[in-house]
Design an enzyme around this catalytic site. Structure first.
Site, PDB file in Angstrom:
ATOM      1  N   SER A 160      69.798 -35.181  -3.499  1.00 16.85           N
ATOM      2  CA  SER A 160      68.357 -35.362  -3.791  1.00 16.85           C
ATOM      3  C   SER A 160      67.970 -36.593  -4.680  1.00 16.85           C
ATOM      4  O   SER A 160      68.236 -37.561  -4.461  1.00 16.85           O
ATOM      5  CB  SER A 160      67.844 -34.048  -4.673  1.00 16.85           C
ATOM      6  OG  SER A 160      66.371 -33.892  -4.759  1.00 16.85           O
ATOM      7  N   ASP A 325      65.979 -28.205   5.241  1.00 15.58           N
ATOM      8  CA  ASP A 325      65.285 -28.844   4.059  1.00 15.58           C
ATOM      9  C   ASP A 325      64.027 -29.346   4.458  1.00 15.58           C
ATOM     10  O   ASP A 325      63.793 -30.133   5.047  1.00 15.58           O
ATOM     11  CB  ASP A 325      66.225 -29.964   3.502  1.00 15.58           C
ATOM     12  CG  ASP A 325      65.942 -30.503   2.361  1.00 15.58           C
ATOM     13  OD1 ASP A 325      64.816 -30.452   1.781  1.00 15.58           O
ATOM     14  OD2 ASP A 325      66.597 -31.355   1.968  1.00 15.58           O
ATOM     15  N   HIS A 358      66.606 -27.274   0.838  1.00 18.71           N
ATOM     16  CA  HIS A 358      67.012 -28.675  -0.041  1.00 18.71           C
ATOM     17  C   HIS A 358      68.106 -28.121  -1.052  1.00 18.71           C
ATOM     18  O   HIS A 358      69.118 -28.917  -1.335  1.00 18.71           O
ATOM     19  CB  HIS A 358      65.788 -29.043  -0.829  1.00 18.71           C
ATOM     20  CG  HIS A 358      66.106 -30.279  -1.583  1.00 18.71           C
ATOM     21  ND1 HIS A 358      66.482 -31.343  -1.003  1.00 18.71           N
ATOM     22  CD2 HIS A 358      66.034 -30.272  -2.909  1.00 18.71           C
ATOM     23  CE1 HIS A 358      66.333 -32.120  -1.983  1.00 18.71           C
ATOM     24  NE2 HIS A 358      66.144 -31.601  -3.245  1.00 18.71           N
TER      25      HIS A 358
END
Lengths: 385, 197
Positions: A160, A325, A358
């Site tokens: 991320s 995601d 995610h």
């Protein structure tokens, strides 16, 4: 039952860890133009730095992460945030790698940030803490590497927002990084990403207990705002299918008659996550770091042209995405990969099938994720073996 | 070194940019990196094969070829390679057009449906051919667009695609006077290097 060592920690854990500190007295000129009068970084390390200092791996944390990536603090029952990946024999194998995991500036877990004392006023920075950026973080991480005698990282790794730091390392310090691993990341934030961040900030900033950012002085915590921000964030980190699989329409208490309080399992889960987070995270840090995300743009210096942005990179890249995601979708990773190919950079890339959205990058499963990641890390280790 | 990879390697100029469509375990790219200093990338969908590529240090991108190649810009590569797969894609004509858009040249190999063994099975048994180089039955074969060398060369003529090189071999990757004389009857596999119209 997991195998435990004599101290009671799982055998594939780095076990007891003690955070370390490093401080810099010189003024740090931030990208925003603001000056930070010195700063401190709190960090953890796992494994041993080899004699050639060539086996160091930098792990960069995401929005709500910190330096405590693996192992256990004294008295804690829960390990660090990436215990699934870091440890002896694990994907980031601490028998081979020396892992460095700092808390970024602007954070709230020990490194200089909004909840530390501004030496010029003797009070907590609060909203006066300058806006930081990924560029600033990477510069401070490089200073930490200097302090530890690490000239070149065998790999810089992150998921991320952590992946964004890894990518920025690749273009800012091409001589100091051999491999960049960006998992569930993106080259810049979409309008939708920024929108979610703004809703989170708005929730915090409109909480009366936020007190215009001076909640520490006021002796308050904007718990409602933080909780709402985290609940919203959490929904976006999971997939709709994954949430359905886990909670469905199960009712935790009450019933559908409308008499008495009703709570679905998914609500209970979100409340727990939100409350837990509100007690641990500084509201000004959350506002600052969501802005770090908004401001990140890998191609900014090159008119948005990612191919040109990657031109000077010399490292090899691993770019992983997760099928479900939707916060940083596989398409965003594809943008990175297409630019790397066009820039003639070495890259391995895959989209891992998972329902976990995610947050899958934090999990032990799916097996395909860690197998590929681990096989790649085997290659990383070959470079210095 | 696998002889089939050796043949392809001979068709590729040193230090070129190569895209291998369906790169398998990365053997070709590994060879090209080591011996021809190419900047190579492979597209592959099989997870185990991808792991083998990574272990070899070959650049590999997980991608289904049926998703198309539109994300690669024009002239991204010097050579785009596709081995033994052309006959299995939905639209070979479109794939060839895309290969020659993103690459200056393309190298394709495919099994020959005009081989004597195939001809005899159709002519004498009235059955779809099942041979050593085409082992599947009609109902489970991935090869949905079989053609002969002559068909392919006719296709290239119609599209104005120049054939720069052709190398035809038997089932042990050799060629001989018989194959050279009657390739469409005795050749098992052909390696074509084709260019832009």
């Amino acid at each position: 039952m997991e195998a435990k060592d004599e101290a009671g920690f799982p055998q594939d854990s780095v076990g007891l860890v003690v955070p370390q500190r490093a401080g810099w007295d010189a003024t740090f000129a931030l990208k925003s133009g603001a000056q930070l009068p010195g700063y401190e970084l709190v960090y953890e390390t796992y494994g041993e730095l080899n004699h050639a200092k060539s086996n160091a791996v930098l792990v960069c944390h995401a929005l709500s992460g910190n330096h405590h990536a693996a192992g256990y603090h004294a008295g804690d029952s829960r390990p660090g945030w990436w215990e699934t990946a870091i440890g002896p024999g694990k994907t980031i194998d601490t028998n081979r790698f020396f892992v460095v995991s700092p808390n970024n500036i602007g954070g709230c877990h020990g490194s200089t940030g909004p909840n530390s004392i501004n030496p010029q006023t003797g009070k907590a920075w609060g909203t006066e803490f300058p806006q930081v950026t990924v560029e600033d973080w990477v510069a401070s991480q490089a200073a930490l590497a200097d302090r530890l005698g690490i000239e070149r990282f065998a790999a810089v790794i992150g998921g991320s927002l952590g992946g964004m730091q890894a990518l920025y390392w690749a273009i800012e310090y091409p001589d100091r990084i051999a491999h960049a691993v960006a998992i569930a990341s993106a080259p810049w934030l979409s309008a939708q990403n920024i929108a979610f961040n703004e809703i989170a900030r708005h929730a915090i900033q409109t909480d009366p207990d936020f007190a215009g950012g001076s909640f520490l002085e006021a002796g308050k915590t904007p718990e409602r705002g933080l909780m709402l921000a985290r609940m919203l964030g959490h929904v976006t980190y999971l997939s709709g299918f994954g949430l359905g699989q886990r909670f469905g329409r199960e009712v935790r208490r009450g019933d559908l008659s409308g008499r008495g309080p009703l709570e679905f399992e998914v609500e209970s889960y979100l409340h727990y996550q939100g409350r837990n987070f509100a007690g641990k995270f500084d509201a000004n840090s959350y506002v600052n770091i969501t802005r770090v995300l908004d401001l990140f743009d890998l191609g900014a210096k090159h008119g948005g042209d990612l191919v040109r942005a990657f031109k000077d990179a010399t490292c090899h890249f691993l770019v992983l995405a997760f099928s479900s995601d939707w916060r940083f979708s596989p398409e965003r990773s594809k943008e990175i990969v297409d630019a790397l190919v066009a820039a003639r950079k070495g890259v391995v890339s895959a989209v891992i099938e998972t329902e976990h959205g995610h947050d899958a990058f934090l999990l032990r499963e799916p097996e395909a994720y860690h197998r590929l990641f681990r096989t790649y890390m085997d290659r990383v280790a070959l470079d210095f073996a | 070194m696998r002889p089939d990879l050796e043949i392809i390697s001979d068709l590729i100029a040193p230090e070129s940019r190569v895209l291998d469509l369906g790169c398998g375990s990365g053997a070709l790219l590994f060879h090209l990196q080591a011996h021809k200093s190419v900047n190579g990338y492979g597209l592959e969908i099989d997870r185990e094969q991808i792991l083998e590529c990574v272990a070899k240090g070959v650049n590999v991108i997980e991608q289904d070829l049926d998703e198309g190649l539109s994300h690669f810009s024009d002239d991204s590569f010097d050579f785009v390679v596709m081995t033994e797969t052309l006959q299995a894609v939905k639209r070979p004509d479109q794939v060839i057009a895309e290969m020659l858009r993103i690459g200056r040249e393309a190298i394709v190999t495919f099994p020959n449906f005009g081989h004597l063994a195939c001809r005899l099975q159709i002519a004498l048994k009235g059955r779809m051919p099942v041979t050593g180089h085409l082992p599947n039955q009609w109902y489970d074969t991935p090869n949905i667009h079989m053609c002969t060398f002559r068909d392919f060369e006719q296709f290239c003529r119609e599209k104005g695609i120049p054939i720069r090189e052709r190398f035809v071999v038997n089932n042990v990757y050799n060629n001989n006077w018989l194959i050279n004389r009657l390739p469409n009857l005795f050749g098992i596999t052909a390696y074509y290097r084709i260019g832009r119209a």
